[in-house]
Design a protein around this motif. Structure first.
Motif, short mmCIF file in Angstrom:
data_model
loop_
_atom_site.label_atom_id
_atom_site.label_comp_id
_atom_site.label_asym_id
_atom_site.label_seq_id
_atom_site.Cartn_x
_atom_site.Cartn_y
_atom_site.Cartn_z
N VAL A 247 -6.85 70.27 86.93
CA VAL A 247 -7.33 71.27 85.97
C VAL A 247 -8.59 70.75 85.25
O VAL A 247 -9.60 71.46 85.15
CB VAL A 247 -6.23 71.64 84.94
CG1 VAL A 247 -6.78 72.57 83.87
CG2 VAL A 247 -5.04 72.27 85.65
N CYS A 248 -8.52 69.52 84.77
CA CYS A 248 -9.68 68.93 84.09
C CYS A 248 -10.88 68.88 85.03
O CYS A 248 -12.01 69.17 84.63
CB CYS A 248 -9.35 67.52 83.59
SG CYS A 248 -8.01 67.48 82.39
N CYS A 249 -10.63 68.48 86.29
CA CYS A 249 -11.73 68.36 87.25
C CYS A 249 -12.31 69.73 87.62
O CYS A 249 -13.52 69.86 87.79
CB CYS A 249 -11.28 67.62 88.50
SG CYS A 249 -11.07 65.85 88.24
N ALA A 250 -11.45 70.74 87.75
CA ALA A 250 -11.96 72.08 88.07
C ALA A 250 -12.87 72.58 86.95
O ALA A 250 -13.95 73.14 87.19
CB ALA A 250 -10.80 73.04 88.29
N GLY A 251 -12.46 72.34 85.70
CA GLY A 251 -13.30 72.71 84.55
C GLY A 251 -14.60 71.93 84.57
O GLY A 251 -15.68 72.48 84.36
N ALA A 252 -14.51 70.63 84.85
CA ALA A 252 -15.70 69.77 84.84
C ALA A 252 -16.68 70.16 85.95
O ALA A 252 -17.90 70.09 85.76
CB ALA A 252 -15.29 68.30 84.97
N CYS A 253 -16.17 70.57 87.11
CA CYS A 253 -17.05 71.02 88.20
C CYS A 253 -17.88 72.20 87.73
O CYS A 253 -19.09 72.30 88.00
CB CYS A 253 -16.24 71.46 89.43
SG CYS A 253 -15.61 70.09 90.39
N ASN A 254 -17.22 73.12 87.01
CA ASN A 254 -17.94 74.28 86.50
C ASN A 254 -19.02 73.85 85.50
O ASN A 254 -20.17 74.29 85.59
CB ASN A 254 -16.94 75.26 85.85
CG ASN A 254 -17.67 76.41 85.19
OD1 ASN A 254 -17.96 76.36 83.99
ND2 ASN A 254 -18.01 77.41 85.98
N ILE A 255 -18.65 72.97 84.58
CA ILE A 255 -19.59 72.49 83.55
C ILE A 255 -20.80 71.83 84.22
O ILE A 255 -21.96 72.16 83.96
CB ILE A 255 -18.90 71.48 82.61
CG1 ILE A 255 -17.78 72.13 81.81
CG2 ILE A 255 -19.90 70.77 81.71
CD1 ILE A 255 -18.19 73.09 80.75
N LEU A 256 -20.51 70.88 85.11
CA LEU A 256 -21.58 70.08 85.71
C LEU A 256 -22.53 70.95 86.54
O LEU A 256 -23.75 70.74 86.52
CB LEU A 256 -20.95 69.00 86.59
CG LEU A 256 -21.84 67.84 86.96
CD1 LEU A 256 -22.33 67.09 85.73
CD2 LEU A 256 -21.08 66.87 87.89
#
Ligand SMILES: *Cc1c(COP(=O)(O)O)cnc(C)c1O
Length: 388
Positions: A286-295
């Motif tokens: 979940v954290c990584c999916a959010g971070a992919c979007n941010i990045l």
């Protein structure tokens, strides 16, 4: 339900909280339990890059939340592998270790440097790490020791050995420490955040880099606060024209969920082997999916907005009544004021603007996408409070 009373009774007393209870937020506007609204110029300490409850980030997170919120590092998952690839493609780093916070990202950098030294020398004689006075690297026992501020070390010893503090912007200080002790790395923030938003000189940074190159020492850049677009480039080292051996980041990368990342360059990409390090939640889908979007959204357009807003803040506050100096880079700004920064933060809160402090300065870390009118209103109120 009394949030404040419960908190005071049951939450460990490590924080001197402001006397407000925040309940909701959208973008750069937050609401408290009485319904009062605030313009947020702190973004959860540089975390909410796209403000609170950003729609695109929320959609990415919610999608993964329904698919698979957590597994373990015994298995491969798509968000973790995609995020690592994105980070490497955007930085030129080679591999990434994921954890859950800035302190853990730095802890991994320290372990990697020490293992690199051991592999090279066959013993622990060259495992020293030079950090800078006035730095901040985290709250675990090792990262506290890495933090070059005595105040943080009081009454928590014994600490691990092998950390040496050099003077910021003094190349001779770095060299003499490296020559007197077996050192493998220099670890530094390029803008010292908690230390009072102090920029390092470009000449000093270049000098340290050249010295490290000549002596096969590693450069570790702590981008926990400066990273992810905050300073007007994706990572602050990109202002200086060199590539570090290790880059750590956290805060803004998760866009509001906990994540830490330790990016490993060519020299150290294979130092960590199975069993040498790990984290139960590290690389959480979940954290990584959010971070992919941010990045994927920190692009040239956003960065040029960051630089425009930065210029607006510098222009508004430099030389203003009650302002002694303005420091920082991009949307990481320190304001040295005649009045106490704590009093200014409290008065701003009364007037509906949330600002932070760092040492004796007012610190601003707004969302990178804060709408221009909200930023303008927030800065006007801050300016009036400083001049009062
Ligand atoms: C905030 C910060 C840390 C610590 O991060 P946590 O997520 O609180 O552990 C480390 N280094 C720098 C430069 C920071 O600003």
């Amino acid at each position: 339900m009394n949030i404040t009373e419960n908190d005071k009774q049951y939450v460990a007393g490590t924080y001197a909280r402001f006397p407000i209870e925040l309940v909701s937020g959208k973008g750069s506007v937050l609401k408290d339990s009485s319904g009062k609204e605030y313009i947020d110029l702190g973004s959860g300490i540089a975390v909410n890059i796209f403000g609170a409850a950003d729609d695109e980030w929320k959609a990415a997170v919610e999608k993964q939340l329904s698919l698979l919120p957590h597994t373990s590092n015994l298995y491969y998952t798509e968000p973790c592998s995609t995020l690592a690839k994105l980070l490497c493609e955007k930085t030129g780093m080679k591999k990434v270790f994921f954890s859950n916070s800035g302190a853990e990202a730095n802890e991994c950098a320290i372990k990697t440097a020490r293992r690199y030294a051991y592999n090279k020398f066959g013993d622990e004689s060259h495992s020293g790490i030079i950090t800078l006075k006035n730095s901040f690297h985290g709250r675990t026992i090792a990262t506290l020791k890495a933090t070059g501020q005595d105040g943080y070390h009081t009454h928590f010893g014994p600490f691990p050995d092998g950390f040496y503090y050099a003077e910021a912007n003094n190349l001779e200080s770095v060299k003499s420490i490296a020559e007197e002790n077996g050192c493998i790395a220099v670890m530094m923030e390029l803008v010292q955040g908690e230390g009072g938003v102090c920029n390092l000189d470009a000449d000093f940074v270049k000098g340290v880099y050249d010295y490290a190159q000549q002596n096969d020492m590693l450069i570790i850049i702590d981008e926990v606060q400066t990273g992810n677009g905050r300073t007007g480039k994706l990572y602050s080292y990109m202002h200086y024209g060199f590539t570090p051996d290790i880059v750590t980041t956290a805060k803004g990368l998760g866009g509001g969920l906990p994540i830490g990342a330790t990016m490993l360059g060519e020299k150290v990409k294979d130092v960590l082997i199975p069993g040498s390090h790990g984290s139960t939640f590290g690389g959480n889908p979940v954290c990584c999916a959010g971070a992919c979007n941010i990045l994927s959204r920190i692009d040239d357009k956003l960065l040029s907005e960051v630089n425009e807003k930065s210029k607006f803040i510098f222009d508004s506050l430099s030389g203003a009544e009650g302002v002694k100096s303005v420091s920082g880079m991009g949307l990481m700004i320190g304001v040295e004021t005649e009045k106490s920064a704590k009093d200014i933060a409290a008065a701003c809160m009364e007037k509906g603007v949330l600002v932070l402090t760092a040492k004796s300065k007012v610190r601003l870390l707004p969302a990178l996408n804060i709408p221009a009118d909200e930023l303008k209103k927030g800065i006007e109120i801050l300016k009036a409070v400083i001049a009062e």
